[in-house]
Motif scaffolding. Structure first.
Motif, PDB file in Angstrom:
ATOM      1  N   LYS A   1       8.564   1.469   7.154  1.00  0.00           N
ATOM      2  CA  LYS A   1       7.327   0.692   7.665  1.00  0.00           C
ATOM      3  C   LYS A   1       8.462  -0.225   8.623  1.00  0.00           C
ATOM      4  CE  LYS A   1       4.283  -0.552   6.511  1.00  0.00           C
ATOM      5  NZ  LYS A   1       2.678  -1.948   6.066  1.00  0.00           N
ATOM      6  N   ILE A   2       8.313   0.061   9.803  1.00  0.00           N
ATOM      7  CA  ILE A   2       8.835  -0.583  11.004  1.00  0.00           C
ATOM      8  C   ILE A   2       8.582  -2.450  10.855  1.00  0.00           C
ATOM      9  CG2 ILE A   2       9.719   0.157  13.511  1.00  0.00           C
ATOM     10  CD1 ILE A   2       9.115   2.893  13.405  1.00  0.00           C
ATOM     11  N   ALA A   3      10.033  -2.838  11.373  1.00  0.00           N
ATOM     12  CA  ALA A   3       9.535  -4.734  11.160  1.00  0.00           C
ATOM     13  C   ALA A   3       9.658  -4.281  12.337  1.00  0.00           C
ATOM     14  CB  ALA A   3      10.827  -4.577  10.168  1.00  0.00           C
ATOM     15  N   LYS A   4      10.855  -3.989  13.055  1.00  0.00           N
ATOM     16  CA  LYS A   4      11.409  -4.599  14.530  1.00  0.00           C
ATOM     17  C   LYS A   4      11.815  -3.043  15.209  1.00  0.00           C
ATOM     18  CE  LYS A   4      15.096  -7.920  16.374  1.00  0.00           C
ATOM     19  NZ  LYS A   4      15.839  -8.766  16.297  1.00  0.00           N
ATOM     20  N   ILE A   5      11.405  -3.334  16.726  1.00  0.00           N
ATOM     21  CA  ILE A   5      11.999  -2.147  17.966  1.00  0.00           C
ATOM     22  C   ILE A   5      13.226  -3.011  18.635  1.00  0.00           C
ATOM     23  CG2 ILE A   5      11.429  -0.163  19.110  1.00  0.00           C
ATOM     24  CD1 ILE A   5       8.708  -0.066  17.788  1.00  0.00           C
ATOM     25  N   SER A   6      13.982  -2.543  19.037  1.00  0.00           N
ATOM     26  CA  SER A   6      14.728  -3.352  19.564  1.00  0.00           C
ATOM     27  C   SER A   6      14.577  -2.442  21.654  1.00  0.00           C
ATOM     28  CB  SER A   6      16.358  -3.276  19.686  1.00  0.00           C
ATOM     29  OG  SER A   6      16.401  -3.844  17.874  1.00  0.00           O
TER      30      SER A   6
ATOM     31  N   LYS B   1      -1.293   5.577   8.419  1.00  0.00           N
ATOM     32  CA  LYS B   1      -1.106   4.197   7.478  1.00  0.00           C
ATOM     33  C   LYS B   1      -2.187   4.340   6.139  1.00  0.00           C
ATOM     34  CE  LYS B   1      -0.556   2.516  11.207  1.00  0.00           C
ATOM     35  NZ  LYS B   1       0.701   1.482  11.478  1.00  0.00           N
ATOM     36  N   GLY B   2      -1.292   3.757   4.980  1.00  0.00           N
ATOM     37  CA  GLY B   2      -1.754   3.441   3.486  1.00  0.00           C
ATOM     38  C   GLY B   2      -0.421   4.322   2.635  1.00  0.00           C
ATOM     39  N   THR B   3       0.708   5.091   3.442  1.00  0.00           N
ATOM     40  CA  THR B   3       0.769   6.195   2.566  1.00  0.00           C
ATOM     41  C   THR B   3       1.870   5.633   2.009  1.00  0.00           C
ATOM     42  OG1 THR B   3       0.872   8.099   4.487  1.00  0.00           O
ATOM     43  CG2 THR B   3       2.766   7.839   2.676  1.00  0.00           C
ATOM     44  N   ILE B   4       2.818   4.687   2.192  1.00  0.00           N
ATOM     45  CA  ILE B   4       3.683   4.641   1.290  1.00  0.00           C
ATOM     46  C   ILE B   4       3.008   3.153  -0.170  1.00  0.00           C
ATOM     47  CG2 ILE B   4       4.504   2.088   1.324  1.00  0.00           C
ATOM     48  CD1 ILE B   4       5.552   2.282   4.280  1.00  0.00           C
ATOM     49  N   GLN B   5       1.509   2.784  -0.025  1.00  0.00           N
ATOM     50  CA  GLN B   5       1.201   2.508  -0.773  1.00  0.00           C
ATOM     51  C   GLN B   5       0.248   3.630  -2.005  1.00  0.00           C
ATOM     52  OE1 GLN B   5      -2.090  -0.565  -0.253  1.00  0.00           O
ATOM     53  NE2 GLN B   5      -0.202  -2.095   1.016  1.00  0.00           N
ATOM     54  N   SER B   6       0.162   4.339  -1.582  1.00  0.00           N
ATOM     55  CA  SER B   6      -0.171   5.519  -2.329  1.00  0.00           C
ATOM     56  C   SER B   6       0.681   6.589  -3.357  1.00  0.00           C
ATOM     57  CB  SER B   6      -1.198   6.860  -1.802  1.00  0.00           C
ATOM     58  OG  SER B   6       0.190   7.752  -0.628  1.00  0.00           O
TER      59      SER B   6
ATOM     60  N   LYS C   1       5.614  -0.984  16.226  1.00  0.00           N
ATOM     61  CA  LYS C   1       5.838  -2.089  14.802  1.00  0.00           C
ATOM     62  C   LYS C   1       4.988  -1.715  14.058  1.00  0.00           C
ATOM     63  CE  LYS C   1       6.460  -7.171  13.575  1.00  0.00           C
ATOM     64  NZ  LYS C   1       7.067  -8.216  13.875  1.00  0.00           N
ATOM     65  N   GLY C   2       4.819  -1.559  12.483  1.00  0.00           N
ATOM     66  CA  GLY C   2       4.164  -1.109  11.618  1.00  0.00           C
ATOM     67  C   GLY C   2       3.567   0.306  11.315  1.00  0.00           C
TER      68      GLY C   2
END
Length: 112
Positions: free
Chosen positions: A72-77, A106-111, A59-60
């Motif tokens: 970003k992974i929010a939930k894993i079943s 980490k931080g790729t989405i914000q960049s 998660k995350g």
């Protein structure tokens, strides 16, 4: 004399057929080695890397899907092969784990 000539001719033919058989076995062996090193081994290596990627998801983690989506992974079943992927604050989708191709730093989405 013709009987002797036939006997020598028969021996010469037998020796060449044995040599031809060894050459054919060698060619088949080279083909099998080629098949193993250039087709089977790389494919099994990629499958092993994909399996390790699937087991390391958490998660995350920021991931890239085969369709080109970054999220970003929010939930894993735990009991199924599906995950919930948050694309932004309002949008989330459910996809199969198999469609994840890479875990991004980490931080790729914000960049982006």
């Amino acid at each position: 004399m013709s009987l002797l000539a036939k006997a020598y001719a028969a021996d010469g033919g037998a020796a060449s057929s044995v040599t031809g058989g060894i050459e054919q076995i060698a060619i088949v062996g080279i083909f099998l080695l080629f098949f193993y090193f250039f087709i089977f081994r790389p494919q099994s290596k990629r499958a092993k890397e994909q399996k390790n990627l699937m087991s390391s998801l958490g998660k995350g983690d920021e991931v890239l899907t085969s369709g080109g989506l970054v999220g970003k992974i929010a939930k894993i079943s735990a009991d199924s092969d599906y995950i919930v992927l948050a694309l932004n604050d309002q949008t989330s989708i459910t996809i199969k784990k198999d469609y994840i191709t890479a875990v991004l730093p980490k931080g790729t989405i914000q960049s982006l």
